[in-house]
Design a protein around this motif. Structure first.
Motif, mmCIF file in Angstrom:
data_model
loop_
_atom_site.group_PDB
_atom_site.id
_atom_site.type_symbol
_atom_site.label_atom_id
_atom_site.label_comp_id
_atom_site.label_asym_id
_atom_site.label_seq_id
_atom_site.Cartn_x
_atom_site.Cartn_y
_atom_site.Cartn_z
ATOM 1 N N ASN A 1 0.817 -1.233 0.000
ATOM 2 C CA ASN A 1 0.000 0.000 0.000
ATOM 3 C C ASN A 1 0.839 1.267 0.000
ATOM 4 O OD1 ASN A 1 -2.351 -1.484 0.135
ATOM 5 N ND2 ASN A 1 -2.315 -1.525 2.389
ATOM 6 N N GLU A 2 1.947 1.238 -0.706
ATOM 7 C CA GLU A 2 2.904 2.354 -0.636
ATOM 8 C C GLU A 2 2.246 3.703 -0.915
ATOM 9 O OE1 GLU A 2 6.668 1.278 -2.094
ATOM 10 O OE2 GLU A 2 7.481 3.302 -2.036
ATOM 11 N N MET A 3 1.364 3.723 -1.936
ATOM 12 C CA MET A 3 0.775 5.015 -2.306
ATOM 13 C C MET A 3 -0.266 5.493 -1.288
ATOM 14 S SD MET A 3 2.357 6.233 -4.792
ATOM 15 C CE MET A 3 1.331 7.564 -5.435
ATOM 16 N N MET A 4 -0.758 4.548 -0.478
ATOM 17 C CA MET A 4 -1.803 4.917 0.493
ATOM 18 C C MET A 4 -1.212 5.328 1.844
ATOM 19 S SD MET A 4 -4.330 4.165 -1.385
ATOM 20 C CE MET A 4 -5.782 4.054 -0.346
ATOM 21 N N LEU A 5 0.030 4.968 2.093
ATOM 22 C CA LEU A 5 0.602 5.234 3.413
ATOM 23 C C LEU A 5 0.744 6.734 3.646
ATOM 24 C CD1 LEU A 5 3.559 2.660 3.563
ATOM 25 C CD2 LEU A 5 1.546 2.690 5.039
ATOM 26 N N PRO A 6 0.352 7.207 4.812
ATOM 27 C CA PRO A 6 0.573 8.622 5.101
ATOM 28 C C PRO A 6 2.069 8.934 5.039
ATOM 29 C CG PRO A 6 -0.527 7.507 6.953
ATOM 30 C CD PRO A 6 -0.239 6.467 5.929
ATOM 31 N N ALA A 7 2.401 10.057 4.418
ATOM 32 C CA ALA A 7 3.813 10.372 4.228
ATOM 33 C C ALA A 7 4.173 11.650 4.964
ATOM 34 C CB ALA A 7 4.104 10.528 2.739
ATOM 35 N N VAL A 8 5.434 11.754 5.299
ATOM 36 C CA VAL A 8 5.945 12.993 5.921
ATOM 37 C C VAL A 8 7.211 13.412 5.180
ATOM 38 C CG1 VAL A 8 5.042 12.441 8.221
ATOM 39 C CG2 VAL A 8 7.364 11.728 7.621
ATOM 40 N N LEU A 9 7.627 14.639 5.412
ATOM 41 C CA LEU A 9 8.904 15.083 4.872
ATOM 42 C C LEU A 9 10.002 14.269 5.561
ATOM 43 C CD1 LEU A 9 10.629 17.102 3.240
ATOM 44 C CD2 LEU A 9 10.459 18.684 5.170
ATOM 45 N N ASP A 10 10.892 13.727 4.780
ATOM 46 C CA ASP A 10 11.994 12.928 5.303
ATOM 47 C C ASP A 10 12.660 13.703 6.460
ATOM 48 O OD1 ASP A 10 13.925 11.064 5.548
ATOM 49 O OD2 ASP A 10 14.732 11.277 3.524
ATOM 50 N N PRO A 11 12.677 13.128 7.671
ATOM 51 C CA PRO A 11 12.999 13.966 8.838
ATOM 52 C C PRO A 11 14.329 14.723 8.774
ATOM 53 C CG PRO A 11 12.108 11.859 9.558
ATOM 54 C CD PRO A 11 12.241 11.774 8.058
ATOM 55 N N LEU B 1 2.222 16.566 0.646
ATOM 56 C CA LEU B 1 3.275 16.951 1.586
ATOM 57 C C LEU B 1 3.410 18.469 1.660
ATOM 58 C CD1 LEU B 1 5.776 16.130 3.349
ATOM 59 C CD2 LEU B 1 7.122 16.390 1.274
ATOM 60 N N MET B 2 3.296 19.103 0.481
ATOM 61 C CA MET B 2 3.517 20.554 0.432
ATOM 62 C C MET B 2 2.516 21.306 1.309
ATOM 63 S SD MET B 2 6.192 21.108 -1.095
ATOM 64 C CE MET B 2 7.167 19.670 -1.476
ATOM 65 N N MET B 3 1.301 20.743 1.437
ATOM 66 C CA MET B 3 0.298 21.386 2.293
ATOM 67 C C MET B 3 0.842 21.510 3.720
ATOM 68 S SD MET B 3 -2.262 21.763 0.338
ATOM 69 C CE MET B 3 -2.938 21.173 -1.188
ATOM 70 N N THR B 4 1.601 20.515 4.147
ATOM 71 C CA THR B 4 2.067 20.562 5.537
ATOM 72 C C THR B 4 3.365 21.352 5.700
ATOM 73 O OG1 THR B 4 3.250 18.471 5.322
ATOM 74 C CG2 THR B 4 1.005 18.338 6.136
ATOM 75 N N ILE B 5 4.199 21.419 4.651
ATOM 76 C CA ILE B 5 5.459 22.135 4.892
ATOM 77 C C ILE B 5 5.475 23.568 4.364
ATOM 78 C CG2 ILE B 5 6.871 20.058 5.156
ATOM 79 C CD1 ILE B 5 7.990 20.597 2.389
ATOM 80 N N ALA B 6 4.549 23.882 3.452
ATOM 81 C CA ALA B 6 4.529 25.257 2.924
ATOM 82 C C ALA B 6 4.405 26.313 4.031
ATOM 83 C CB ALA B 6 3.418 25.408 1.893
ATOM 84 N N PRO B 7 3.627 26.050 5.101
ATOM 85 C CA PRO B 7 3.518 27.102 6.133
ATOM 86 C C PRO B 7 4.709 27.164 7.090
ATOM 87 C CG PRO B 7 1.638 25.565 6.190
ATOM 88 C CD PRO B 7 2.693 24.946 5.364
ATOM 89 N N LYS B 8 5.725 26.350 6.855
ATOM 90 C CA LYS B 8 6.809 26.272 7.843
ATOM 91 C C LYS B 8 8.094 26.984 7.433
ATOM 92 C CE LYS B 8 5.305 22.051 10.080
ATOM 93 N NZ LYS B 8 4.816 22.755 11.294
ATOM 94 N N ALA B 9 8.335 27.125 6.140
ATOM 95 C CA ALA B 9 9.607 27.704 5.701
ATOM 96 C C ALA B 9 9.412 28.326 4.328
ATOM 97 C CB ALA B 9 10.671 26.601 5.623
#
Ligand SMILES: Cc1cc2nc3c(=O)[nH]c(=O)nc-3n(C[C@H](O)[C@H](O)[C@H](O)COP(=O)(O)OP(=O)(O)OC[C@H]3O[C@@H](n4cnc5c(N)ncnc54)[C@H](O)[C@@H]3O)c2cc1C
Lengths: 269, 343
Positions: free
Chosen positions: A34-44, A79-87
């Motif tokens: 289920n690779e495409m379904m797994l919730p993803a984060v920015l590589d820490p 992913l961009m939705m979550t990191i755009a407001p950070k930097a």
């Protein structure tokens, strides 16, 4: 410093580390169930690099940050939705696989070729950032190969601190063995810094910054070039999740003295 | 037929590190298993003779060397030039190197220069017919892959703690010195020193039997509604001292320290174990005031025996992650343990 830095950060998506991962045999080698379904984060660790880059750019006039991401376009968009407001950064996207079983050499080639074509990038001012290893392939080799392809011969791995000095040199702390740092001074850009955790906390969300970033992110995603990245020449004979379940003995009713005696016996064994 | 090259830098004293000697064992074993293969050694550093003599009895056909003041420091430009020259001079097809910080930084770029490929975090290696198979982890120790590849030269960086330290006969070696084409300038980077992460105490001891992990619970409010950070410091340092243990921390713990709250003064980012921390190797581990969440526990992959102390009987350690969970107040229990250890 008369000119600021051009900071290019290489970083992409990885599965959320709280997820359980299961390998499967895909059409082109191993993959995740289920690779495409797994919730993803920015590589820490790449995330730390991005926050350090944004911080450095904010403190150095005439600087700019690009985030170069190679990943499946739809997942990058999430992913961009979550990191755009950070930097504050400009996205340069490449549409291709971001899984762990792709080859670092091929990823490095795609990233380096892409960086060479970034309009307005002055490579003499380049600080090439990324994580010291990904949470997927976990190889710790990609940034050095990107650096080589861009002919950068000052490279640093597992960086926790990078400080421009008044005389134009850059002071860098790299993690080495046994909990120590090697301290180096580099004459200036260009250089490669593959970051460990750095010193900065994750920035809080800034909605206005997010909206500003998203204006350039959406076109960048639309323009994302396909990147053919695989694992040519590699044959995976087996990929397994080792059994690591233990029969935990829960000691609840013993006295502190009894527990302490048992622990000391175990330590001395 | 593989032309195996064992490649490493020497240390400041001219000798070889523990992981370098362990990796030599793996190289010697592989060359014995692989019929028709050859083994060469290649060393570089400020001085190499001590190291070359120390491993002269390992059965290698030849020792190659690069030496000189400019190769003493751990710096990418000069290291990569030296390693590249050595790999080319040996005409190697399979390059085995220890995963020191210096080689981990240097060899990926060198592999690219010579048209090869590299694998890191290698934990197993063996002959399979004419070829070589390796084992390495993916997804931060969550999956183990057995693999092989067709490209040459193939570089592998071998993790520490897997092979016996090579302890064969010393002898006297005459390394073949190899010329290096250093870039100009090669010294845009100068090494100015080595620093401990925190000056108070050397808490990271890779060779210790026991890892002691301190979680964020140590600095949280306790049953009396107060924090007891000074007590925590004393108890933890007391334990490390009497058990000669290495100190690890959870992410929550080290981040509090980085943010300068009233926290353990000796805890740094370098102590962090887990997903974005280290994956140390110790025979035993004791987790205290740490919840045992998965991103933390992936860092325990190479800790064989695991015990935990937590007030919460349902913490992560109880979910088949530890061998024993002591449901107790870590302050009281560690105090008693320290007393017994000292007694
Ligand atoms: C991308 C990502 C990367 C991450 N990387 C890492 C990583 O590298 N390393 C890591 O550790 N975490 C990592 N995490 C975080 C991880 O998920 C947990 O949040 C973290 O490990 C929690 O730390 P903790 O257990 O110390 O703190 P808490 O979760 O706050 O747990 C404290 C524990 O202390 C116990 N306690 C309190 N007082 C006492 C007492 N007196 N006696 C006994 N027990 C007591 C409590 O019962 C509790 O279980 C990562 C998370 C993400 C999303």
């Amino acid at each position: 410093m008369s000119q600021g830095f051009h900071l290019v950060v290489c970083g992409s998506i990885v599965p959320d580390p709280l997820q359980t991962l299961e390998p499967i045999q895909g059409a082109e080698g191993p993959a995740l169930k289920n690779e495409m379904m797994l919730p993803a984060v920015l590589d820490p660790w790449a995330g730390h690099a991005l926050y350090e880059a944004a911080h450095l750019a904010a403190a150095t006039p005439d600087s700019k940050v690009w985030l170069v991401s190679l990943g499946p376009r739809a997942k990058l968009q999430q992913l961009m939705m979550t990191i755009a407001p950070k930097a504050a950064f400009e996205l340069v996207a490449l549409d291709g696989p971001a899984g762990g079983f792709t080859e670092a050499w091929e990823t490095a080639e795609a990233l380096a070729e892409c960086i060479k074509t970034i309009p307005g990038l002055d490579r003499s001012r380049l600080l090439l950032f990324g994580g010291c290893a990904s949470a997927s392939r976990d190889a710790g080799v990609t940034m050095q190969m990107v650096g080589e392809r861009l002919e950068i011969s000052d490279q640093f791995l597992a960086v926790d601190e990078l400080t421009p000095q008044e005389n134009g040199t850059i002071r860098i702390l790299e993690r080495i063995e046994a909990g120590r740092y090697q301290v180096s001074e580099c004459a200036g850009p260009p250089l490669v810094a593959a970051w460990a955790t750095g010193r900065l906390p994750e920035p809080p969300n800034n909605a206005q910054l997010g909206m500003q970033n998203m204006r350039s992110i959406m076109p960048a995603l639309q323009k994302a070039q396909p990147a053919r990245v695989g694992a040519e020449g590699v044959e995976f004979l087996e990929v397994e999740v080792p059994k690591q379940r233990r029969n935990t003995r829960v000691v609840e009713d013993a006295s502190v003295d009894e527990m302490a005696r048992e622990i000391v016996e175990w330590i001395r064994k | 037929m593989e032309r195996i090259l064992y490649l490493t830098h020497t240390e400041a004293d001219g000798g070889l590190s523990k992981v370098a000697l362990e990796t030599l064992t793996s190289a010697v074993e592989l060359s014995r298993q692989l019929s028709g293969s050859t083994l060469r050694l290649a060393l570089w550093g400020g001085a190499i003779q001590t190291a070359a003599d120390a491993v002269a009895g390992c059965g290698a056909e030849e020792t190659l060397g690069v030496t000189g003041e400019e190769f003493a420091d751990s710096r990418y430009a000069s290291d990569a030039a030296a390693a590249e020259a050595l790999v080319r001079a040996a005409d190697a097809t399979f390059v085995i190197a220890p995963a020191s910080a210096r080689l981990a930084r240097t060899l990926p770029g060198v592999a690219l220069r010579v048209g090869g490929r590299i694998d890191s975090h290698v934990v197993g290696m063996g002959a399979a017919g004419e070829g070589v198979q390796i084992q390495r982890w993916y997804y931060r120790q969550r999956m183990l892959a057995t693999m092989t590849r067709s490209q040459r030269p193939w570089f592998v960086l071998v993790d520490p703690g897997l092979f016996e330290t090579w302890n064969g006969e010393a002898g006297s070696a005459t390394p073949r010195l190899v010329e290096v084409d250093l870039p100009t300038p090669y010294d845009r980077t100068r090494v100015v020193g080595i620093e401990a992460a925190k000056s108070q105490a050397q808490t990271i001891r890779p060779d210790a039997d026991l890892l002691f992990v301190a979680g964020a619970g140590w600095t949280k409010k306790q049953a009396d509604g107060q924090t007891h950070v000074k007590d925590a410091e004393e108890l933890i340092l007391g334990f490390l001292d009497s058990a000669q243990a290495s100190l690890g921390g959870s992410k929550s713990m080290v981040e509090q320290s980085a943010e300068g709250e009233d926290v353990l003064s000796f805890m740094s980012h370098l102590n962090q174990v887990g997903q974005t921390g280290s994956t140390p190797r110790h025979a035993k581990g004791l987790a205290t005031c740490c919840h045992g969440e998965e991103p933390h526990v992936v860092g325990w992959r190479f800790i064989h025996e695991r015990r935990a102390i937590n007030t919460d009987p349902n913490c992560g350690w109880a979910q088949s992650k530890a061998d024993v969970l002591y449901v107790a107040d870590a302050f009281a229990l560690t105090a008693k343990v320290n007393e017994l250890l000292r007694g």
